[in-house]
Design a protein around this motif. Sequence first.
Motif, PDB file in Angstrom:
ATOM      1  N   LEU A  49      80.340   0.952  89.417  1.00 46.60           N
ATOM      2  CA  LEU A  49      81.468   1.803  89.017  1.00 46.60           C
ATOM      3  C   LEU A  49      82.760   0.994  88.885  1.00 46.60           C
ATOM      4  O   LEU A  49      83.118   0.224  89.776  1.00 46.60           O
ATOM      5  N   GLN A  50      83.445   1.202  87.763  1.00 49.55           N
ATOM      6  CA  GLN A  50      84.725   0.540  87.506  1.00 49.55           C
ATOM      7  C   GLN A  50      85.877   1.535  87.391  1.00 49.55           C
ATOM      8  O   GLN A  50      87.016   1.177  87.655  1.00 49.55           O
ATOM      9  N   PHE A  51      85.563   2.757  86.989  1.00 51.60           N
ATOM     10  CA  PHE A  51      86.579   3.804  86.809  1.00 51.60           C
ATOM     11  C   PHE A  51      86.121   5.029  87.594  1.00 51.60           C
ATOM     12  O   PHE A  51      85.046   5.581  87.334  1.00 51.60           O
ATOM     13  N   VAL A  52      86.965   5.468  88.518  1.00 48.48           N
ATOM     14  CA  VAL A  52      86.648   6.625  89.347  1.00 48.48           C
ATOM     15  C   VAL A  52      87.864   7.533  89.393  1.00 48.48           C
ATOM     16  O   VAL A  52      88.992   7.070  89.640  1.00 48.48           O
ATOM     17  N   GLY A  53      87.645   8.809  89.127  1.00 47.39           N
ATOM     18  CA  GLY A  53      88.728   9.780  89.187  1.00 47.39           C
ATOM     19  C   GLY A  53      88.285  11.056  89.855  1.00 47.39           C
ATOM     20  O   GLY A  53      87.278  11.654  89.447  1.00 47.39           O
ATOM     21  N   PHE A  54      89.053  11.470  90.848  1.00 45.30           N
ATOM     22  CA  PHE A  54      88.787  12.727  91.559  1.00 45.30           C
ATOM     23  C   PHE A  54      90.060  13.575  91.590  1.00 45.30           C
ATOM     24  O   PHE A  54      90.426  14.118  92.631  1.00 45.30           O
ATOM     25  N   MET A  55      90.719  13.696  90.475  1.00 41.93           N
ATOM     26  CA  MET A  55      91.977  14.425  90.434  1.00 41.93           C
ATOM     27  C   MET A  55      91.773  15.906  90.796  1.00 41.93           C
ATOM     28  O   MET A  55      90.978  16.616  90.180  1.00 41.93           O
ATOM     29  N   GLY A  56      92.527  16.345  91.796  1.00 47.19           N
ATOM     30  CA  GLY A  56      92.505  17.753  92.169  1.00 47.19           C
ATOM     31  C   GLY A  56      91.250  18.224  92.847  1.00 47.19           C
ATOM     32  O   GLY A  56      91.103  19.436  93.064  1.00 47.19           O
ATOM     33  N   CYS A  57      90.327  17.327  93.175  1.00 43.50           N
ATOM     34  CA  CYS A  57      89.100  17.740  93.854  1.00 43.50           C
ATOM     35  C   CYS A  57      89.357  17.827  95.379  1.00 43.50           C
ATOM     36  O   CYS A  57      90.175  17.071  95.920  1.00 43.50           O
ATOM     37  N   PRO A  58      88.637  18.715  96.049  1.00 38.37           N
ATOM     38  CA  PRO A  58      88.869  18.883  97.496  1.00 38.37           C
ATOM     39  C   PRO A  58      88.220  17.768  98.331  1.00 38.37           C
ATOM     40  O   PRO A  58      87.404  18.038  99.222  1.00 38.37           O
ATOM     41  N   VAL A  59      88.566  16.544  98.016  1.00 30.62           N
ATOM     42  CA  VAL A  59      88.086  15.408  98.800  1.00 30.62           C
ATOM     43  C   VAL A  59      89.179  14.994  99.778  1.00 30.62           C
ATOM     44  O   VAL A  59      90.371  15.296  99.587  1.00 30.62           O
ATOM     45  N   THR A  60      88.787  14.275 100.794  1.00 30.60           N
ATOM     46  CA  THR A  60      89.729  13.835 101.823  1.00 30.60           C
ATOM     47  C   THR A  60      89.644  12.319 101.974  1.00 30.60           C
ATOM     48  O   THR A  60      88.880  11.638 101.274  1.00 30.60           O
ATOM     49  N   SER A  61      90.419  11.834 102.907  1.00 31.68           N
ATOM     50  CA  SER A  61      90.410  10.395 103.172  1.00 31.68           C
ATOM     51  C   SER A  61      89.056   9.922 103.679  1.00 31.68           C
ATOM     52  O   SER A  61      88.679   8.756 103.485  1.00 31.68           O
ATOM     53  N   GLN A  62      88.292  10.787 104.328  1.00 34.78           N
ATOM     54  CA  GLN A  62      86.984  10.400 104.833  1.00 34.78           C
ATOM     55  C   GLN A  62      85.995  10.111 103.695  1.00 34.78           C
ATOM     56  O   GLN A  62      85.089   9.285 103.838  1.00 34.78           O
ATOM     57  N   GLY A  63      86.185  10.771 102.610  1.00 33.81           N
ATOM     58  CA  GLY A  63      85.349  10.473 101.453  1.00 33.81           C
ATOM     59  C   GLY A  63      85.889   9.310 100.648  1.00 33.81           C
ATOM     60  O   GLY A  63      85.123   8.468 100.149  1.00 33.81           O
ATOM     61  N   VAL A  64      87.187   9.251 100.498  1.00 33.98           N
ATOM     62  CA  VAL A  64      87.788   8.175  99.697  1.00 33.98           C
ATOM     63  C   VAL A  64      87.528   6.818 100.330  1.00 33.98           C
ATOM     64  O   VAL A  64      87.388   5.803  99.619  1.00 33.98           O
TER      65      VAL A  64
END
Length: 668
Positions: free
Chosen positions: A486-501
């Motif tokens: 993976l080179q490009f990753v976008g999770f704009m506005g998704c209910p993710v947190t720092s634990q996932g990031v």
Amino acid sequence: MGHLLSKNGYRLKKRTRKLHHRKKKKRNCFLQLPCMLCFIVHSNSSGLDDDSDHLDGVNGSGCRHSSITGISVPGVGGVGIGAAAASKLAERYATLASPEDCSKFLLSQRELAIWEGQGRSLLSAVPAKLIPPPALFRTAGVSVTVPVPIPVPVPVSGCNSNNTEMVCKRKCSEVQRCTPCKQPRCTFAAPDGGLENGGVGGGAGEAASNSETGHCHLPLCPLPSTSSSASSASSSSSSSSSSSSPADGCCGLGLHADLPHSSDSSPCCLHQYDDSQTRSFDAADHLSINHLPSSILLKVLSHLTVKERCLCASLVCKYWRDLCLDFQFWKQIDLSGLQQVNDDLLVKIASRRQNVTEINISDCRGVHDHGVSSLASHCPGLQKYTAYRCKQLGDSSLASLAKYCPLLVKVHVGNQDKLTDEALKKLGEQCSELRDIHLGQCYGISDDGMVALARGCRKLQRLYLQENKMVTDQSVRAVAENCPELQFVGFMGCPVTSQGVIHLTALRHLNVLDLRHISELNNETVMEVVRKCRNLSSLNLCLNWSINDRCVEIIAKEGRSLKELYLVSCKITDHALIAIGQYSSTIETVDAGWCKDITDQGATQIAQSSKSLRYLGLMRCDKVNEETVERLVVQYPHIVFSTVMQDCKRTLERAYQMGWSPNTSNTS
């Protein structure tokens, strides 16, 4: 040659056929001598009398005139020469080597004096009606039409005439040749239908017909007028003929026409050139774009859109219709925004064009699952599929693509509400080559579909999710563990947190990271991602109120490859901008718009200290004065400062460059 000059030589064959029972008339030659000898043509006005000394050294032979005016032959005492005398004459004639000897051999002293006084204008008094039509002959393999002046005998009484112009054809004359030009056949026409100031240059010997080769050495085109024709009245004919050159005319002859653009260095027919030029212009008028090679026309048509080719270019003619149907135009099909596109059209495209590799049906609301399924079943080589905002499409269309198109590498299906995890599972099972997928605003997708997709498509390089409310940290972890490329990753506005990031730190090739509007994102997670992902060049942290000056300072220090940093609506102050200017030598773009705590000091400090900065966004930074920005624009012209006023000025400047002008009409 004698029979050609016979009295009854003309139409002899015809008469013989008709009157075969009659006795053939005797063909008396005008010359009454061996045909190799030359003859002299006298006009009606010549005043020559018989001289006993016509041929010096031949037993006092004189000039005997036949009953037909214009032919004078050497004789002896008014009687024809015998065989022995003729043989001697022939032997002496064969030994002649110069024009002077020929003239002395053929002419008497009186005739020679008169002939020398006339100069080169030997045919000026010949009536126009005596000039025969052009004769056709070949020279150097090129057929040209040229005038051949043939003396026609005119009955007169006696041999005395006022005009002493004559033509002498002799064996010793050597006519210079020139290479004929490749040009259309021409006819020689002088004013009043005759030869104006045109005689045989060089007197008795410049115009000769080679009886051995059959070639007639005559000019191929009208010749330019020279001053030599006027100044040679007192010069001898022999010297004139010996000094002739190609500059005197084509083939060394002195014939010329009265042309308005004559020159010494251009002996070619100007009117012929004009005719050929006109014909070339006429041919050019009939040329059209269809005469271009098909490869060039295909290149021209490739710059048109599908709509322009189908609705405009294909209607020009059948040839253009065939070109617009060329297979190379139907490999990449862009039908985005065309409301006329429906399932029937897709079926026709699929049945006729099975080599489609890319198709875009974004915003085509007339397309349904049936049309996409038919297209997929006929195009197994499809690699790129784009269908933004096609809310009418569901899982069956994407499942058909996964079933019939295993070579898919790009799937962009943003804003499709009907898509569910079933479609993603099909993609994960059958499209192992998938590298780019966009699932923004597909609200029916959850972690189950994302996990199945990540496990089946391990070659993913680009993944973009936007406001997918059912995608959580589980999806982020599955993607980070199963898709190392993976080179490009976008999770704009998704209910993710720092634990996932934090799992994204395992992506060593990560280049672009979009973490906009992540509600539970802390500074430590961002700093850790920047430290571990050494290839990160673009980081978007907009709409994250948790990002502060300390986080930006760490980013500036640790981001060795970072070039773009977006901090719109973040909780930063001038200290963040000053830190970027001091610690980063790679960041070129900084967007700090809508940051209420940015002042003139921060904008001035980053502009002064940063060596790499090229863009600084200050949109709606209300504490930054416009006067300060104007001063920075002048002081640092290599940096683009983005404010409301500056953006308006750039917009107007581009409008002026494109030809826009303000309304200057007078208002009442």
